[in-house]
Design a protein around this motif. Structure first.
Motif, PDB file in Angstrom:
ATOM      1  N   ASP A  31       0.822  -1.210   0.000  1.00 23.90           N
ATOM      2  CA  ASP A  31       0.000   0.000   0.000  1.00 23.90           C
ATOM      3  C   ASP A  31       0.859   1.264   0.000  1.00 23.90           C
ATOM      4  O   ASP A  31       0.512   2.254  -0.634  1.00 23.90           O
ATOM      5  N   GLU A  32       1.970   1.215   0.745  1.00 28.38           N
ATOM      6  CA  GLU A  32       2.894   2.346   0.824  1.00 28.38           C
ATOM      7  C   GLU A  32       4.312   1.830   1.041  1.00 28.38           C
ATOM      8  O   GLU A  32       4.499   0.718   1.542  1.00 28.38           O
ATOM      9  N   VAL A  33       5.272   2.671   0.704  1.00 32.31           N
ATOM     10  CA  VAL A  33       6.665   2.423   1.067  1.00 32.31           C
ATOM     11  C   VAL A  33       7.114   3.584   1.935  1.00 32.31           C
ATOM     12  O   VAL A  33       6.981   4.747   1.547  1.00 32.31           O
ATOM     13  N   TRP A  34       7.602   3.237   3.119  1.00 28.79           N
ATOM     14  CA  TRP A  34       8.149   4.236   4.028  1.00 28.79           C
ATOM     15  C   TRP A  34       9.660   4.229   3.882  1.00 28.79           C
ATOM     16  O   TRP A  34      10.304   3.187   4.060  1.00 28.79           O
ATOM     17  N   MET A  35      10.217   5.373   3.551  1.00 25.50           N
ATOM     18  CA  MET A  35      11.666   5.517   3.443  1.00 25.50           C
ATOM     19  C   MET A  35      12.159   5.977   4.817  1.00 25.50           C
ATOM     20  O   MET A  35      11.946   7.117   5.208  1.00 25.50           O
ATOM     21  N   ILE A  36      12.772   5.063   5.550  1.00 21.63           N
ATOM     22  CA  ILE A  36      13.168   5.318   6.920  1.00 21.63           C
ATOM     23  C   ILE A  36      14.616   5.807   6.960  1.00 21.63           C
ATOM     24  O   ILE A  36      15.535   5.068   6.619  1.00 21.63           O
ATOM     25  N   ASN A  66       4.170  12.232  -4.092  1.00 23.43           N
ATOM     26  CA  ASN A  66       3.896  10.823  -4.394  1.00 23.43           C
ATOM     27  C   ASN A  66       3.112  10.205  -3.230  1.00 23.43           C
ATOM     28  O   ASN A  66       3.638  10.076  -2.128  1.00 23.43           O
ATOM     29  N   PRO A  67       1.846   9.819  -3.454  1.00 26.89           N
ATOM     30  CA  PRO A  67       1.009   9.324  -2.357  1.00 26.89           C
ATOM     31  C   PRO A  67       1.402   7.938  -1.856  1.00 26.89           C
ATOM     32  O   PRO A  67       0.970   7.520  -0.780  1.00 26.89           O
ATOM     33  N   LYS A  68       2.221   7.216  -2.599  1.00 30.65           N
ATOM     34  CA  LYS A  68       2.603   5.857  -2.190  1.00 30.65           C
ATOM     35  C   LYS A  68       3.908   5.823  -1.395  1.00 30.65           C
ATOM     36  O   LYS A  68       4.293   4.778  -0.887  1.00 30.65           O
ATOM     37  N   LEU A  69       4.587   6.972  -1.310  1.00 34.44           N
ATOM     38  CA  LEU A  69       5.862   7.033  -0.588  1.00 34.44           C
ATOM     39  C   LEU A  69       5.739   7.975   0.602  1.00 34.44           C
ATOM     40  O   LEU A  69       5.011   8.963   0.551  1.00 34.44           O
ATOM     41  N   ARG A  70       6.487   7.653   1.665  1.00 31.47           N
ATOM     42  CA  ARG A  70       6.453   8.482   2.859  1.00 31.47           C
ATOM     43  C   ARG A  70       7.843   8.502   3.491  1.00 31.47           C
ATOM     44  O   ARG A  70       8.493   7.454   3.592  1.00 31.47           O
ATOM     45  N   ALA A  71       8.295   9.676   3.891  1.00 33.68           N
ATOM     46  CA  ALA A  71       9.559   9.811   4.616  1.00 33.68           C
ATOM     47  C   ALA A  71       9.288   9.557   6.089  1.00 33.68           C
ATOM     48  O   ALA A  71       8.272  10.007   6.621  1.00 33.68           O
ATOM     49  N   SER A  72      10.191   8.851   6.747  1.00 34.63           N
ATOM     50  CA  SER A  72       9.986   8.539   8.160  1.00 34.63           C
ATOM     51  C   SER A  72      11.235   8.843   8.985  1.00 34.63           C
ATOM     52  O   SER A  72      12.339   8.483   8.601  1.00 34.63           O
ATOM     53  N   ASN A  73      10.996   9.472  10.132  1.00 35.97           N
ATOM     54  CA  ASN A  73      12.069   9.739  11.087  1.00 35.97           C
ATOM     55  C   ASN A  73      11.911   8.859  12.326  1.00 35.97           C
ATOM     56  O   ASN A  73      12.409   9.184  13.403  1.00 35.97           O
ATOM     57  N   ILE A  74      11.233   7.747  12.198  1.00 31.29           N
ATOM     58  CA  ILE A  74      10.880   6.883  13.330  1.00 31.29           C
ATOM     59  C   ILE A  74      12.104   6.470  14.145  1.00 31.29           C
ATOM     60  O   ILE A  74      12.031   6.333  15.359  1.00 31.29           O
ATOM     61  N   GLU A  75      13.264   6.323  13.495  1.00 31.30           N
ATOM     62  CA  GLU A  75      14.452   5.887  14.225  1.00 31.30           C
ATOM     63  C   GLU A  75      15.152   7.020  14.966  1.00 31.30           C
ATOM     64  O   GLU A  75      16.032   6.756  15.792  1.00 31.30           O
ATOM     65  N   PHE A  76      14.764   8.256  14.723  1.00 32.10           N
ATOM     66  CA  PHE A  76      15.436   9.381  15.380  1.00 32.10           C
ATOM     67  C   PHE A  76      15.276   9.329  16.899  1.00 32.10           C
ATOM     68  O   PHE A  76      16.148   9.790  17.628  1.00 32.10           O
ATOM     69  N   SER A  77      14.158   8.795  17.360  1.00 32.13           N
ATOM     70  CA  SER A  77      13.897   8.762  18.803  1.00 32.13           C
ATOM     71  C   SER A  77      14.266   7.421  19.438  1.00 32.13           C
ATOM     72  O   SER A  77      14.087   7.239  20.637  1.00 32.13           O
ATOM     73  N   LEU A  78      14.785   6.488  18.650  1.00 33.47           N
ATOM     74  CA  LEU A  78      15.166   5.174  19.182  1.00 33.47           C
ATOM     75  C   LEU A  78      16.655   5.174  19.531  1.00 33.47           C
ATOM     76  O   LEU A  78      17.416   6.013  19.046  1.00 33.47           O
TER      77      LEU A  78
END
Length: 191
Positions: A31-36, A66-78
């Motif tokens: 459904d989506e690709v998150w670029m982490i 692009n609605p199928k791609l998303r940038a993610s900063n999820i690891e910044f707080s880990l």
């Protein structure tokens, strides 16, 4: 939703990264690709990394609308360095309704035995593998949860882009246009 996770330093993000992310998003059934954006890969030196939020910003610029791609900063707080298995556990807790699939190059699959708790990844997650130049078959590729994806590949590296910028050379067309404009107006990778 079924989410593909494309981890990387993206130092900087380049056209090759975007072609792979877009291809997988459109041809894999995700459904989506998150670029982490990874703050610190435990298998790489941190010394030549641009600041985390600069790299995230460039990924956001590259994705655009692009609605199928998303940038993610999820690891910044880990905790650092960033281990994929820990991030996956965190994501599963935070988004229990999503299914997560790892997206990785064939070179990463060959070195998977060096990753923290790699057996957990092999046993519990789907893995989409795109072949890299000089891809070698390996011991993991025949597992039922691993799929090989024929994605268009370009021999572009972030290392080459950084070296080019340091020498004052243009990286136009090696990075998406908005990223090129950002780099042209910054001092990133130049000193």
């Amino acid at each position: 939703m079924e989410i593909g996770l494309f981890f990387g330093s993206f130092n900087p993000v380049h056209t090759g990264h975007m072609i792979i992310a877009n291809h997988v998003a459109n041809w894999s059934g995700l459904d989506e690709v998150w670029m982490i954006v990874t703050p610190q890969n435990p298998l790489k030196e941190r010394s030549n990394l641009a600041k985390d939020y600069d790299r995230l910003h460039m990924v956001q610029l590259a994705i655009g609308d692009n609605p199928k791609l998303r940038a993610s900063n999820i690891e910044f707080s880990l905790p650092k360095p960033s281990y994929t298995v820990d991030t996956l556990i965190y994501l599963k807790e935070k988004y229990p309704v999503h299914e997560f699939t790892l997206i990785m190059g064939g070179d990463n699959l060959q070195n998977l035995h060096k990753w923290k708790n790699y057996n957990v990844l092999l046993e519990n997650y789907k893995i989409l593998v795109y072949k890299r130049p000089e891809y070698l078959e390996n011991q993991y590729q025949d597992r039922k949860n691993i799929s090989l994806v024929e994605a268009p590949l370009m021999e572009i590296s972030s290392t080459f882009i950084r070296k080019s910028l340091k020498k004052g050379k243009s990286v136009r067309y090696l990075v998406p246009d908005p990223v090129w404009a950002f780099l042209e107006n910054s001092t990133l990778y130049r000193s």
